[in-house]
Design a protein around this motif. Structure first.
Motif, PDB file in Angstrom:
ATOM      1  N   ILE A 170       5.964   6.730 -11.067  1.00 23.30           N
ATOM      2  CA  ILE A 170       6.479   6.801  -9.465  1.00 23.30           C
ATOM      3  C   ILE A 170       6.877   7.897  -8.972  1.00 23.30           C
ATOM      4  O   ILE A 170       6.393   8.109  -7.940  1.00 23.30           O
ATOM      5  CB  ILE A 170       6.984   5.374  -9.684  1.00 23.30           C
ATOM      6  CG1 ILE A 170       5.881   4.835  -9.992  1.00 23.30           C
ATOM      7  CG2 ILE A 170       6.618   5.106  -7.680  1.00 23.30           C
ATOM      8  CD1 ILE A 170       4.426   3.997 -10.025  1.00 23.30           C
ATOM      9  N   VAL A 171       8.374   7.662  -9.491  1.00 24.55           N
ATOM     10  CA  VAL A 171       8.922   9.052  -9.055  1.00 24.55           C
ATOM     11  C   VAL A 171       8.499  10.198  -8.766  1.00 24.55           C
ATOM     12  O   VAL A 171       7.966  11.062  -8.368  1.00 24.55           O
ATOM     13  CB  VAL A 171      10.530   9.129  -8.940  1.00 24.55           C
ATOM     14  CG1 VAL A 171      11.405  10.094  -8.686  1.00 24.55           C
ATOM     15  CG2 VAL A 171      11.076   7.609  -9.263  1.00 24.55           C
ATOM     16  N   ALA A 172       8.239  11.296 -10.182  1.00 22.52           N
ATOM     17  CA  ALA A 172       7.452  12.236 -10.077  1.00 22.52           C
ATOM     18  C   ALA A 172       6.381  12.391  -9.092  1.00 22.52           C
ATOM     19  O   ALA A 172       6.332  13.565  -8.012  1.00 22.52           O
ATOM     20  CB  ALA A 172       7.101  12.403 -11.141  1.00 22.52           C
ATOM     21  N   ARG A 173       5.424  11.037  -8.570  1.00 25.99           N
ATOM     22  CA  ARG A 173       4.247  11.290  -8.194  1.00 25.99           C
ATOM     23  C   ARG A 173       5.093  12.017  -6.668  1.00 25.99           C
ATOM     24  O   ARG A 173       4.881  11.984  -5.598  1.00 25.99           O
ATOM     25  CB  ARG A 173       3.473  10.341  -8.321  1.00 25.99           C
ATOM     26  CG  ARG A 173       2.046  10.642  -8.553  1.00 25.99           C
ATOM     27  CD  ARG A 173       1.328   9.528  -8.169  1.00 25.99           C
ATOM     28  NE  ARG A 173       1.871   8.461  -9.382  1.00 25.99           N
ATOM     29  CZ  ARG A 173       1.689   6.609  -9.351  1.00 25.99           C
ATOM     30  NH1 ARG A 173       0.562   6.651  -8.527  1.00 25.99           N
ATOM     31  NH2 ARG A 173       1.548   6.169 -10.335  1.00 25.99           N
ATOM     32  N   GLU A 217       8.243   8.562   6.417  1.00 29.95           N
ATOM     33  CA  GLU A 217       7.696  10.158   7.035  1.00 29.95           C
ATOM     34  C   GLU A 217       7.843   9.681   8.338  1.00 29.95           C
ATOM     35  O   GLU A 217       8.722  10.182   9.156  1.00 29.95           O
ATOM     36  CB  GLU A 217       6.854  10.567   6.758  1.00 29.95           C
ATOM     37  CG  GLU A 217       7.053  11.401   5.697  1.00 29.95           C
ATOM     38  CD  GLU A 217       5.156  11.969   5.045  1.00 29.95           C
ATOM     39  OE1 GLU A 217       3.906  11.414   5.476  1.00 29.95           O
ATOM     40  OE2 GLU A 217       5.644  12.287   3.497  1.00 29.95           O
ATOM     41  N   ASP A 218       7.227   9.001   9.015  1.00 30.83           N
ATOM     42  CA  ASP A 218       7.669   8.417  10.627  1.00 30.83           C
ATOM     43  C   ASP A 218       9.177   8.161  10.872  1.00 30.83           C
ATOM     44  O   ASP A 218       9.823   9.019  12.098  1.00 30.83           O
ATOM     45  CB  ASP A 218       7.034   7.423  11.086  1.00 30.83           C
ATOM     46  CG  ASP A 218       5.017   7.878  10.866  1.00 30.83           C
ATOM     47  OD1 ASP A 218       4.928   8.755  10.776  1.00 30.83           O
ATOM     48  OD2 ASP A 218       4.214   6.678  11.054  1.00 30.83           O
ATOM     49  N   LEU A 219       9.515   7.425   9.776  1.00 34.14           N
ATOM     50  CA  LEU A 219      11.389   6.687  10.901  1.00 34.14           C
ATOM     51  C   LEU A 219      12.051   8.146   9.895  1.00 34.14           C
ATOM     52  O   LEU A 219      12.948   7.531  10.189  1.00 34.14           O
ATOM     53  CB  LEU A 219      11.572   5.307   9.301  1.00 34.14           C
ATOM     54  CG  LEU A 219      11.425   4.059   9.593  1.00 34.14           C
ATOM     55  CD1 LEU A 219      11.044   2.597   9.149  1.00 34.14           C
ATOM     56  CD2 LEU A 219      10.894   3.912  11.213  1.00 34.14           C
ATOM     57  N   GLY A 220      11.569   8.832   9.245  1.00 29.77           N
ATOM     58  CA  GLY A 220      12.331   9.748   8.834  1.00 29.77           C
ATOM     59  C   GLY A 220      13.279   9.393   7.722  1.00 29.77           C
ATOM     60  O   GLY A 220      14.110  10.104   6.914  1.00 29.77           O
ATOM     61  N   ALA A 221      12.439   8.639   6.586  1.00 28.56           N
ATOM     62  CA  ALA A 221      13.189   8.215   5.548  1.00 28.56           C
ATOM     63  C   ALA A 221      13.043   9.430   4.332  1.00 28.56           C
ATOM     64  O   ALA A 221      12.176  10.202   4.403  1.00 28.56           O
ATOM     65  CB  ALA A 221      12.842   6.654   5.311  1.00 28.56           C
ATOM     66  N   ASP A 222      13.574   8.669   3.396  1.00 30.19           N
ATOM     67  CA  ASP A 222      13.521  10.408   2.234  1.00 30.19           C
ATOM     68  C   ASP A 222      12.745   9.811   1.264  1.00 30.19           C
ATOM     69  O   ASP A 222      12.245   8.568   1.605  1.00 30.19           O
ATOM     70  CB  ASP A 222      14.507  10.947   1.753  1.00 30.19           C
ATOM     71  CG  ASP A 222      15.514   9.814   1.686  1.00 30.19           C
ATOM     72  OD1 ASP A 222      15.354   8.893   1.832  1.00 30.19           O
ATOM     73  OD2 ASP A 222      16.659  10.149   1.024  1.00 30.19           O
ATOM     74  N   ARG A 246       1.238  -1.544  -0.058  1.00 29.37           N
ATOM     75  CA  ARG A 246      -0.266   0.197   0.115  1.00 29.37           C
ATOM     76  C   ARG A 246       1.048   1.164  -0.169  1.00 29.37           C
ATOM     77  O   ARG A 246       1.165   1.495   0.845  1.00 29.37           O
ATOM     78  CB  ARG A 246      -0.516   0.006   1.310  1.00 29.37           C
ATOM     79  CG  ARG A 246      -2.400  -1.022   1.141  1.00 29.37           C
ATOM     80  CD  ARG A 246      -2.363  -0.934   3.111  1.00 29.37           C
ATOM     81  NE  ARG A 246      -2.775  -1.598   3.051  1.00 29.37           N
ATOM     82  CZ  ARG A 246      -4.972  -2.248   3.011  1.00 29.37           C
ATOM     83  NH1 ARG A 246      -5.663  -0.999   2.707  1.00 29.37           N
ATOM     84  NH2 ARG A 246      -5.038  -3.321   3.114  1.00 29.37           N
ATOM     85  N   GLY A 247       1.023   2.482  -1.448  1.00 28.45           N
ATOM     86  CA  GLY A 247       1.461   2.818  -1.404  1.00 28.45           C
ATOM     87  C   GLY A 247       1.308   3.970   0.305  1.00 28.45           C
ATOM     88  O   GLY A 247       1.957   5.178   0.470  1.00 28.45           O
ATOM     89  N   GLU A 248       0.150   4.347   0.539  1.00 27.29           N
ATOM     90  CA  GLU A 248      -0.290   5.352   0.876  1.00 27.29           C
ATOM     91  C   GLU A 248       0.817   5.333   2.638  1.00 27.29           C
ATOM     92  O   GLU A 248       1.393   5.868   3.238  1.00 27.29           O
ATOM     93  CB  GLU A 248      -1.559   5.800   1.779  1.00 27.29           C
ATOM     94  CG  GLU A 248      -2.292   4.653   2.197  1.00 27.29           C
ATOM     95  CD  GLU A 248      -1.911   3.483   1.418  1.00 27.29           C
ATOM     96  OE1 GLU A 248      -2.220   3.558   0.208  1.00 27.29           O
ATOM     97  OE2 GLU A 248      -3.685   2.604   1.930  1.00 27.29           O
ATOM     98  N   GLU A 285       5.623  14.788  -3.288  1.00 27.32           N
ATOM     99  CA  GLU A 285       4.904  14.933  -1.918  1.00 27.32           C
ATOM    100  C   GLU A 285       6.355  15.005  -1.144  1.00 27.32           C
ATOM    101  O   GLU A 285       6.553  15.451   0.110  1.00 27.32           O
ATOM    102  CB  GLU A 285       4.094  14.304  -1.575  1.00 27.32           C
ATOM    103  CG  GLU A 285       3.084  14.347  -2.329  1.00 27.32           C
ATOM    104  CD  GLU A 285       1.635  13.245  -1.628  1.00 27.32           C
ATOM    105  OE1 GLU A 285       2.192  12.599  -0.794  1.00 27.32           O
ATOM    106  OE2 GLU A 285       0.861  12.381  -2.706  1.00 27.32           O
ATOM    107  N   MET A 286       7.035  14.446  -1.344  1.00 28.46           N
ATOM    108  CA  MET A 286       8.425  14.427  -0.706  1.00 28.46           C
ATOM    109  C   MET A 286       9.920  15.084  -1.179  1.00 28.46           C
ATOM    110  O   MET A 286      10.488  14.049  -1.787  1.00 28.46           O
ATOM    111  CB  MET A 286       8.907  12.655   0.115  1.00 28.46           C
ATOM    112  CG  MET A 286       7.558  12.155   0.790  1.00 28.46           C
ATOM    113  SD  MET A 286       7.984  10.791   1.406  1.00 28.46           S
ATOM    114  CE  MET A 286       9.276  10.489   1.967  1.00 28.46           C
TER     115      MET A 286
END
Lengths: 734, 427
Positions: A356-359, A327-332, A318-320, A363-364
């Motif tokens: 995919i990457v552009a999407r 985000e919680d883990l501080g990963a980029d 699941r992408g979300e 957000e990140m």
């Protein structure tokens, strides 16, 4: 290598915020650029026009006129030079490959052989940067101190090149294979998470789930596909107080370790089928999880259910969920993208990645202050040209070598920019060459890169080649040059000859005849100054610089005027051997060769004179006149020297006819002198007896006239052409 | 940027010019103290040491230029004493006819080399502001520009002695028409005869002076106000390329124009192109005809005090940089005509075009010097703001700042990574 930075020169001339004072003091700042390595020489100059120095002496101290030297590049240190040198070999190999491709047709690079070779070279770069990284990370223990570039710099190069290879230089036949696993491998090698320390810490605990790092660790391990670590810690949950969690974790464990991996399947179809089956099992698990009542989802520390749900969510792809966990883990963004290819879309192709990457990047976004991150993002995003901008920022080396490979792989525009006339590749390769130019010792590598960049590169290389330092000059007893100082002049010249030879060879290799000639002409000049006339002559003839050759001969002849016959014959001995070679050379111009022949013959004449070989000396003298070898300016001098031979008592050295010729020449000199062009004939004679006037010279020639008169008298007494006159055939030639 | 060295005290008075030799291994410096020094680089440690030092002129030395090394070790110096001198380095023992320069007698230098004065060129009727040897493929030639508005080209007639220099061209830069006209008719109209050119130059420089006094000069960088010497010829730069023949970019007066002048053995020098910001080049041309224009609304006049012609290095166009008193650094892209072979007849010269591709006012004050590196890829500019700035083209061919150095103390000066002790040359 902060190229855009500002540097305050030391010692500063004005305090902070007082730049205006500087100008007020009657000074301006000027600078000039060194051809050696682009170093700037910066100096405070008088504010021209016309300011008298007295007007501003009060403002600054007169004994403080500094010249500052500053450079925008740090000269490569020994370890960096090694890196530059070794990678230039790989670069040369790729050049060979493209040249071969040019010969065999462009499609050759697209076939298996070509592709494999390109990949091999890419791997060479990667392995080499890896070595450098390892080497640099051990460097602090070295005695010579820390290296110029940190280990992190080489790590960054290693990571960027590896990513480039994963995305753009796949193994032949695998271009269209799913890329997820490869990307995960890259991420795990270059950005290690979770850390081993965390794992060690947790594994030492009795109830690790009570530690706040437990779930983050477990989620990270899952996200990274580290099934062993994940299974191990899932296993510890079998001791958890919650029966639900114990049961569920028991089911997760085998699923984690049984996730299908592409590399374990012979066909992608089998892999897809297995993945599908595996996903079904996850679905079953999710249904079971949902069955756990709300009330039972909490332990004394945490809501374990939510955490486990995240973990299952990752496995479900699941992408979300993946994005939230990251985000919680501080990963980029990288981690999200890679996880996408492993969990969400297991059949993700390279060409689909940018969508995919552009999407995700929306957000990140990547960190704009980190060129490496920006570069990775551009590579993921399928924008090699943008990646190059960031690569060049990290290191001009990276920009150049990536651009070189990208052009071969047709990833970037090959056409030249209309304005600059440079293609992308050539721009980056030339920027790197520009950086290399900061170290004059790297000139061979500098020009090799330049020569690969079309007409602009070639002509730039010409400028560098012509300036390869060979100006090792004598400064008193001290010699200053690039190498060690010596007091031995000859070894210095050997050095010079070696450099010239090197440059010559390079010019031959790249067919830069014009530069080669310039370098030869300069070398000839230096050799003349060092009185190495033989070498000077051969460089003149190598440059086909005939007027220059004439000037060298003139200098040798001047040696006779300055230092007399002994020195002169000594110097001529060094130029005589080249005469033969020069004579056979096509295009050699007569007049200058003529002068060279005269110098050689004239030296021979003096040699014979010295050896008391008077017959031959006289013969030489005559043949020089008869063959019209003697330049007019020398007539007076030589006629003067003839006196001793004419006056020789024992025998008559000249035939009557010869004596007549001498008399003719003598008369011509006198006649011309009467007509006012005595200078032309007597210049050398006047120079020889320093400070003498034209009249002095003519007076001296009267002695020759008298001697000749006596000679004719002797001839008459004995009888013309009498037996005592040497009947010798004049030997012609050398 | 990093500092790589320092000569703590180069001269006893303000330095006026510093010039690297062909290889960058030597440095010639000159000063208001009328002396020239030649320094040698010790490549092993980056230190400079004085090799020779002599009194060269009877007034401040303004500029230095090294000849190409294929002619020997030759230096030309221009001076406020209105002369240009040609110097040759000879090794010890080689006895020339001329006496060694005076310095060696007063204070023996450690070296055994001597710089001989080979020629003195005395034609200038004002301060000689700049001297530059021509590219080597044109032979041993040099160009000078002086405050009398004259561009002079000298040619060495005897390379072995260097004593005989012929003044082969003398051009009044202000009087030379700004644009080369295609029709011979207008050339006849615009080109004054040799004698009237001299008259024109006098009147033109009066015009220039009047302009200068009527207009507020930019900033306070005009200490020479009201001084006749304040204007006149400023700067020259040869085209390094052989293909186009002998071309020289010249800045003169306060018109803000750079003229590209073609020198050819068969014809009189002519302006090939005038680099001017105005759309109509004629309006900027300062000639005797424009006297009336001086009263009209003329833009604030400024002098272009430095020009640098980039080595073309195989590019299809030329880059010429200018630095001027209006505080701008400009890069001009100059292109020979595409269809130069249209007609080869009279007046069929290819039409050259120039356009500004970069215009920077970062210095915010007069720009004293612009210079290119040997491949024409990095431009440096020095301004009265006490900074030297570097400029480079991006991959999209946009010129951008690429670092700077300055003499103003920075906040973090103490942390600056400068290792002074090793590089100090006490002299």
């Amino acid at each position: 290598m902060n190229v855009t930075g500002h540097l305050g020169l030391f010692p500063p001339l004005v305090p902070p915020g007082h730049a205006g004072d500087f100008l007020q003091s009657g000074r301006v700042l000027l600078s000039t650029t060194s051809p050696l390595n682009d170093t700037l020489a910066v100096f405070a100059a008088a504010n021209v026009p016309g300011v008298q120095s007295s007007q501003h002496t009060a403002v600054y101290s007169s004994d403080d006129q500094p010249i500052f030297f500053a450079s925008s590049e740090v000269t490569p240190s020994s370890e960096r030079r090694l890196f530059i040198g070794d990678t230039s070999i790989i670069f040369a190999a790729l050049q060979n490959l493209t040249n071969t491709a040019r010969a065999r047709g462009p499609e050759w690079l697209q076939n298996e052989e070509g592709q494999r070779m390109i990949r091999k070279l890419a791997m060479d770069y990667i392995n080499f940067t890896k070595e450098c990284w390892i080497h640099a990370s051990q460097a602090p223990s070295q005695p010579e101190g820390s290296p110029q570039f940190s280990d992190d710099h080489y790590r960054s190069l290693y990571a960027c090149l590896s990513l480039f290879a994963v995305l753009y230089v796949p193994e032949y036949g695998f271009e269209d294979a799913p890329v997820g696993d490869d990307l995960m491998e890259w991420l795990n090698i270059h950005f290690i998470e979770p850390s081993t320390e965390e794992g060690d810490h947790l594994s030492g605990l009795e109830r690790p789930w009570q530690d706040e790092t437990f779930w983050p660790y477990l989620l990270r391990a899952t996200l990274r596909g580290l099934s062993k670590a994940a299974t191990f810690f899932i296993g510890t949950l079998s001791r958890h107080s919650s029966a639900d969690l114990r049961r569920l974790s028991g089911q997760v464990s085998p699923l984690l370790s049984s996730q299908p991996r592409l590399q374990n399947f012979s066909t992608e179809r089998d892999f897809a089928y297995a993945s599908h089956r595996w996903k079904d099992k996850i679905k079953t698990l999710r249904i079971e999880m949902d069955g756990v009542p709300e009330a039972d989802r909490q332990d004394e520390f945490d809501n374990w259910w939510d955490r486990l749900s995240d973990l299952i969510g990752i496995l479900e792809g699941r992408g979300e969920v993946i994005q939230k966990v990251c985000e919680d883990l501080g990963a980029d963004w990288k981690e999200v993208c890679v996880a996408w290819g492993v969990f969400t879309d297991t059949r993700l192709r390279r060409q689909d990645l940018p969508d995919i990457v552009a999407r995700i990047l929306e957000e990140m976004p990547p960190d704009p202050t980190n060129p490496e991150d920006m570069m990775h993002a551009a590579l993921f995003n399928g924008d090699p040209a943008r990646a190059l901008i960031h690569a060049a920022h990290i290191d001009p080396w990276l920009g150049a070598h990536l651009a070189d490979m990208m052009e071969v792989l047709s990833l970037i525009e090959i056409e030249a920019n209309e304005e600059s006339g440079l293609s992308l590749r050539n721009h980056y390769v030339l920027s790197y060459a520009q950086y290399l130019h900061s170290d004059p010792a790297l000139w061979r590598i500098t020009v090799a890169y330049m020569f690969s960049c079309g007409e602009i590169g070639i002509r730039s290389a010409d400028e560098v080649l012509a300036r390869v330092p060979m100006g090792l000059r004598r400064t008193g007893d001290k010699l200053i040059g690039s190498g060690e100082k010596t007091t031995e002049g000859t070894s210095n010249l050997t050095d010079l000859a070696r450099v010239v030879k090197d440059v010559n060879a390079t010019c031959y290799e790249y067919q830069r005849e014009e530069v080669r000639r310039v370098v030869c002409r300069i070398a000839a000049q230096i050799f003349v100054q060092e009185k190495e006339y033989g070498l000077a002559l051969s460089y003149c003839s190598s440059a086909e610089d005939w007027p220059g050759l004439g000037r060298v001969v003139d200098r040798v002849l001047e040696e006779y005027i300055d230092a007399g016959p002994d020195q002169f014959t000594h110097y001529v001995a060094s130029i005589a051997p080249s005469l033969q070679a020069v004579r056979t050379q096509p295009g050699a111009q007569g007049i200058f060769i003529h002068r060279l022949i005269f110098a050689v013959r004239y030296a021979e004449f003096h040699q014979r004179l010295k050896n008391q070989d008077l017959y031959d000396a006289a013969a030489d003298l005559m043949s020089m006149f008869q063959e019209d070898l003697v330049p007019k300016s020398w007539w007076g001098a030589i006629l003067c020297e003839a006196v001793t031979l004419i006056q020789h008592n024992a025998v008559l050295l000249f035939s009557y006819a010869s004596a007549c010729i001498l008399l003719q020449r003598l008369e011509e000199v006198f006649t011309r002198a009467d007509q006012g062009s005595g200078d032309d004939y007597l210049r050398v004679l006047m120079a020889k007896s320093k400070g003498s006037t034209l009249q002095d010279a003519l007076t001296r020639l009267q002695a020759t006239r008298l001697a000749l008169a006596k000679y004719f008298a002797r001839c008459a007494m004995i009888g013309t052409g009498g037996k005592q006159i040497a009947e010798r055939r004049f030997s012609v030639g050398v | 940027m990093i500092q790589t060295g320092l000569i703590q005290s180069a001269h006893n008075d303000l330095v006026t010019d510093v010039s690297y030799d062909f290889y960058g291994l030597r440095l010639a410096t000159c000063s208001l103290d009328q002396r020239i020094k030649v320094w040698q680089l010790d490549e092993s440690n980056g230190n400079w040491s004085v090799e020779d030092d002599w009194k060269a002129h009877d007034a401040a030395v303004s500029k230095l230029s090294w000849a190409h090394p294929e002619f020997g070790t030759i230096l030309a110096s221009s001076s406020f004493d209105r002369t240009v001198k040609v110097w040759e380095q000879t090794s010890y023992g080689a006895q020339g006819e001329s006496q060694p320069n005076g310095a060696s007698q007063q204070q023996p230098t450690p070296s055994s080399s001597r710089w001989m004065e080979r020629a003195v060129l005395v034609e200038a009727r004002g301060t000689v502001r700049a001297v530059e040897f021509a590219p080597h493929h044109f032979g041993l030639k040099l160009a000078t520009i002086s405050s009398d508005n004259q561009l002079r080209i000298y040619e060495c007639l005897e390379q072995s002695s260097l004593s005989n220099w012929q003044l082969s061209e003398e051009v009044d830069v202000l009087a030379l028409p700004s644009s080369s006209s295609q029709s011979s008719h207008s050339v006849a109209f615009a080109t004054p005869t040799q004698t009237s050119a001299a008259l024109d130059s006098a009147s033109a420089s009066l015009v220039a002076q009047a302009l200068q006094q009527s207009q507020a000069p930019f900033g306070q960088s005009r200490p020479g106000m009201g001084n006749r010497e304040a204007d006149g010829g400023w700067c020259i730069s040869w085209c390094k390329d052989r293909y186009w023949g002998e071309l020289i970019a010249t800045g003169c007066g306060i018109s803000g124009v750079i003229k590209i002048i073609q020198i050819s053995p068969s014809r009189r020098p002519a302006t090939l192109l005038a680099l001017t910001l105005d759309a109509s080049p004629a309006s900027h041309a300062v000639s005797s005809e424009t006297t009336t224009a001086a009263d009209a609304d003329v833009p604030t006049p400024y002098a272009v005090t430095s020009v640098a012609w980039a080595p073309s290095c195989g590019r299809s166009y030329h880059l010429i940089a200018t630095g001027s008193r209006d505080g701008h650094v400009r890069i001009w892209r100059v292109k020979p005509s595409e269809d130069g072979d249209v007609d080869d007849g009279e007046g069929g010269d290819p039409k050259w075009t120039g356009s500004v591709v970069a215009d920077f006012d970062h210095h915010k004050s007069a720009v004293g010097r612009v210079e290119w590196n040997i491949t024409g890829t990095v431009l440096s500019s020095a301004g009265n703001d006490g900074r030297v700035r570097l400029w480079k083209a991006t991959v999209g061919n946009v010129w951008r700042p690429a670092g700077s150095v300055g003499v103003e103390q920075t906040e973090d000066q103490q942390d600056a990574d400068v290792n002074m002790d090793e590089n100090v040359v006490a002299d």
